[in-house]
Design a protein around this motif. Sequence first.
Motif, PDB file in Angstrom:
ATOM      1  N   ILE A   3     -13.738  -0.774 -10.877  1.00 50.98           N
ATOM      2  CA  ILE A   3     -12.008  -2.127 -10.589  1.00 50.98           C
ATOM      3  C   ILE A   3     -12.795  -2.933 -10.671  1.00 50.98           C
ATOM      4  O   ILE A   3     -13.593  -3.542  -9.549  1.00 50.98           O
ATOM      5  CB  ILE A   3     -10.893  -0.954  -9.876  1.00 50.98           C
ATOM      6  CG1 ILE A   3     -11.373   0.056 -10.854  1.00 50.98           C
ATOM      7  CG2 ILE A   3     -10.139  -1.780  -9.774  1.00 50.98           C
ATOM      8  CD1 ILE A   3      -9.796   0.975 -10.055  1.00 50.98           C
ATOM      9  N   LEU A   4     -12.094  -3.782 -11.130  1.00 52.70           N
ATOM     10  CA  LEU A   4     -13.202  -5.454 -10.551  1.00 52.70           C
ATOM     11  C   LEU A   4     -11.475  -6.300 -10.151  1.00 52.70           C
ATOM     12  O   LEU A   4     -11.678  -6.521  -9.439  1.00 52.70           O
ATOM     13  CB  LEU A   4     -13.490  -6.191 -12.382  1.00 52.70           C
ATOM     14  CG  LEU A   4     -14.024  -6.201 -12.603  1.00 52.70           C
ATOM     15  CD1 LEU A   4     -15.033  -6.558 -14.446  1.00 52.70           C
ATOM     16  CD2 LEU A   4     -15.582  -5.365 -11.884  1.00 52.70           C
ATOM     17  N   HIS A   5     -10.330  -5.892 -10.568  1.00 54.46           N
ATOM     18  CA  HIS A   5      -9.194  -6.894 -10.140  1.00 54.46           C
ATOM     19  C   HIS A   5      -8.960  -5.986  -9.176  1.00 54.46           C
ATOM     20  O   HIS A   5      -7.800  -4.369  -9.196  1.00 54.46           O
ATOM     21  CB  HIS A   5      -8.330  -6.466 -11.163  1.00 54.46           C
ATOM     22  CG  HIS A   5      -9.143  -7.711 -13.115  1.00 54.46           C
ATOM     23  ND1 HIS A   5      -9.662  -7.175 -12.929  1.00 54.46           N
ATOM     24  CD2 HIS A   5      -8.964  -8.823 -12.639  1.00 54.46           C
ATOM     25  CE1 HIS A   5      -9.779  -8.082 -14.393  1.00 54.46           C
ATOM     26  NE2 HIS A   5      -9.922  -9.682 -14.147  1.00 54.46           N
ATOM     27  N   GLY A   6      -9.187  -5.533  -8.197  1.00 53.93           N
ATOM     28  CA  GLY A   6      -8.358  -4.738  -6.629  1.00 53.93           C
ATOM     29  C   GLY A   6      -7.560  -5.722  -6.289  1.00 53.93           C
ATOM     30  O   GLY A   6      -6.557  -6.743  -6.900  1.00 53.93           O
ATOM     31  N   PRO A   7      -7.441  -5.855  -4.248  1.00 51.86           N
ATOM     32  CA  PRO A   7      -6.839  -6.761  -3.957  1.00 51.86           C
ATOM     33  C   PRO A   7      -6.522  -7.980  -3.939  1.00 51.86           C
ATOM     34  O   PRO A   7      -4.870  -8.614  -4.178  1.00 51.86           O
ATOM     35  CB  PRO A   7      -7.148  -6.475  -2.488  1.00 51.86           C
ATOM     36  CG  PRO A   7      -8.288  -5.087  -2.571  1.00 51.86           C
ATOM     37  CD  PRO A   7      -8.608  -5.323  -3.648  1.00 51.86           C
ATOM     38  N   THR A   8      -6.989  -8.623  -4.051  1.00 49.76           N
ATOM     39  CA  THR A   8      -7.229  -9.841  -4.866  1.00 49.76           C
ATOM     40  C   THR A   8      -6.094 -10.277  -5.380  1.00 49.76           C
ATOM     41  O   THR A   8      -5.657 -11.470  -6.139  1.00 49.76           O
ATOM     42  CB  THR A   8      -8.788 -11.186  -4.817  1.00 49.76           C
ATOM     43  OG1 THR A   8      -9.393 -10.775  -5.722  1.00 49.76           O
ATOM     44  CG2 THR A   8      -9.413 -11.225  -3.810  1.00 49.76           C
ATOM     45  N   HIS A   9      -5.830 -10.039  -6.375  1.00 53.09           N
ATOM     46  CA  HIS A   9      -5.391  -9.990  -8.234  1.00 53.09           C
ATOM     47  C   HIS A   9      -4.001  -8.850  -7.878  1.00 53.09           C
ATOM     48  O   HIS A   9      -3.861  -8.230  -9.045  1.00 53.09           O
ATOM     49  CB  HIS A   9      -6.220  -9.171  -9.066  1.00 53.09           C
ATOM     50  CG  HIS A   9      -7.385 -10.025  -9.661  1.00 53.09           C
ATOM     51  ND1 HIS A   9      -8.332 -10.938  -8.797  1.00 53.09           N
ATOM     52  CD2 HIS A   9      -7.516 -11.002 -10.622  1.00 53.09           C
ATOM     53  CE1 HIS A   9      -9.006 -11.500  -8.891  1.00 53.09           C
ATOM     54  NE2 HIS A   9      -8.408 -11.772 -10.917  1.00 53.09           N
ATOM     55  N   THR A  10      -2.980  -9.060  -7.019  1.00 54.00           N
ATOM     56  CA  THR A  10      -2.056  -8.924  -6.634  1.00 54.00           C
ATOM     57  C   THR A  10      -0.975  -9.778  -6.050  1.00 54.00           C
ATOM     58  O   THR A  10      -1.617 -10.803  -5.594  1.00 54.00           O
ATOM     59  CB  THR A  10      -2.244  -7.359  -5.663  1.00 54.00           C
ATOM     60  OG1 THR A  10      -2.419  -8.182  -3.994  1.00 54.00           O
ATOM     61  CG2 THR A  10      -2.917  -6.256  -5.763  1.00 54.00           C
ATOM     62  N   LEU A  11      -0.285  -9.491  -5.871  1.00 50.44           N
ATOM     63  CA  LEU A  11       1.126 -10.031  -5.808  1.00 50.44           C
ATOM     64  C   LEU A  11       0.210 -11.261  -3.995  1.00 50.44           C
ATOM     65  O   LEU A  11       0.718 -12.391  -4.383  1.00 50.44           O
ATOM     66  CB  LEU A  11       2.494 -10.366  -5.931  1.00 50.44           C
ATOM     67  CG  LEU A  11       3.649 -11.170  -5.495  1.00 50.44           C
ATOM     68  CD1 LEU A  11       3.645 -12.668  -5.635  1.00 50.44           C
ATOM     69  CD2 LEU A  11       4.867 -10.795  -4.923  1.00 50.44           C
ATOM     70  N   ALA A  12       0.145 -10.161  -3.326  1.00 48.69           N
ATOM     71  CA  ALA A  12       0.472 -10.297  -2.107  1.00 48.69           C
ATOM     72  C   ALA A  12      -1.353 -11.299  -1.897  1.00 48.69           C
ATOM     73  O   ALA A  12      -1.186 -12.454  -1.357  1.00 48.69           O
ATOM     74  CB  ALA A  12      -0.158  -9.831  -1.279  1.00 48.69           C
ATOM     75  N   GLY A  13      -1.535 -10.612  -2.402  1.00 42.51           N
ATOM     76  CA  GLY A  13      -3.436 -11.308  -2.317  1.00 42.51           C
ATOM     77  C   GLY A  13      -3.337 -13.184  -2.958  1.00 42.51           C
ATOM     78  O   GLY A  13      -3.514 -13.467  -2.517  1.00 42.51           O
ATOM     79  N   ALA A  14      -2.615 -12.942  -4.415  1.00 37.35           N
ATOM     80  CA  ALA A  14      -2.450 -14.495  -4.893  1.00 37.35           C
ATOM     81  C   ALA A  14      -1.816 -15.086  -3.927  1.00 37.35           C
ATOM     82  O   ALA A  14      -2.054 -16.322  -3.662  1.00 37.35           O
ATOM     83  CB  ALA A  14      -1.809 -14.266  -6.096  1.00 37.35           C
ATOM     84  N   LEU A  15      -0.989 -14.777  -3.385  1.00 41.28           N
ATOM     85  CA  LEU A  15      -0.410 -15.233  -2.483  1.00 41.28           C
ATOM     86  C   LEU A  15      -1.043 -15.769  -0.854  1.00 41.28           C
ATOM     87  O   LEU A  15      -1.727 -16.762  -0.570  1.00 41.28           O
ATOM     88  CB  LEU A  15       1.064 -15.156  -1.804  1.00 41.28           C
ATOM     89  CG  LEU A  15       1.708 -14.659  -2.661  1.00 41.28           C
ATOM     90  CD1 LEU A  15       3.115 -14.124  -1.630  1.00 41.28           C
ATOM     91  CD2 LEU A  15       3.143 -16.585  -2.481  1.00 41.28           C
ATOM     92  N   LEU A  16      -1.996 -14.923  -0.404  1.00 38.60           N
ATOM     93  CA  LEU A  16      -3.312 -14.991   0.243  1.00 38.60           C
ATOM     94  C   LEU A  16      -3.882 -16.583  -0.036  1.00 38.60           C
ATOM     95  O   LEU A  16      -4.019 -17.393   0.557  1.00 38.60           O
ATOM     96  CB  LEU A  16      -3.524 -13.745   0.871  1.00 38.60           C
ATOM     97  CG  LEU A  16      -4.555 -14.004   1.691  1.00 38.60           C
ATOM     98  CD1 LEU A  16      -3.903 -14.606   3.417  1.00 38.60           C
ATOM     99  CD2 LEU A  16      -5.665 -12.756   2.456  1.00 38.60           C
ATOM    100  N   ILE A  17      -4.722 -15.717  -1.097  1.00 39.78           N
ATOM    101  CA  ILE A  17      -5.586 -16.816  -1.311  1.00 39.78           C
ATOM    102  C   ILE A  17      -5.135 -18.259  -1.684  1.00 39.78           C
ATOM    103  O   ILE A  17      -5.362 -19.764  -1.959  1.00 39.78           O
ATOM    104  CB  ILE A  17      -6.304 -16.991  -3.327  1.00 39.78           C
ATOM    105  CG1 ILE A  17      -7.139 -15.018  -2.236  1.00 39.78           C
ATOM    106  CG2 ILE A  17      -6.962 -17.638  -3.963  1.00 39.78           C
ATOM    107  CD1 ILE A  17      -8.097 -14.382  -3.483  1.00 39.78           C
TER     108      ILE A  17
END
Length: 168
Positions: A48-62
């Motif tokens: 799996i390449l698209h994990g936590p950073t590729h979620t809405l929460a991850g996008a907001l944090l990044i």
Amino acid sequence: MPFTPFHLGPGAAMKAVGGRHFSFMVFGGAQVLIDIEPLVGLIQGADILHGPTHTLAGALLIGGVAALTGKPVSEFVLRHLNIPHQRISWLASCTGAFLGTLSHIVLDAIMHSDMHPWRPLSDANPLLDLVSLGTLHLACLLGVVLWGALEAARQLRRRRNGAGADHQ
């Protein structure tokens, strides 16, 4: 593939519309930051390449990290490369960062089956295969065309206004 140039197409369109209220450099930096996870996954051979950073929460944090670091880093780079530029406002940094990470999530959700943008609330991905990969890439390229057309029109208007002022 991490760091795809297609993600920059929507950023170009947003720059065309947002002007000085949108930083394309911060947008680009946000694209790179969010794709560090898939790059590490590729190097490690992860399933799996698209994990936590590729979620809405991850996008907001990044997006928050990119907004705070993007302005000073972009201005430093532009200054040291002697590229003439306007100062990047905090508004432009924030719009570039958050629109960068959020648009990234939308584009990746359309094309990657390991995307779960609503995690941990849901494993659903209603955007998967919304349009074909060819259509998605064409839409991204059209963003660059829109930016080019609007920028050309702005330059033409500036020349006309400048020439008119010289003759008065």
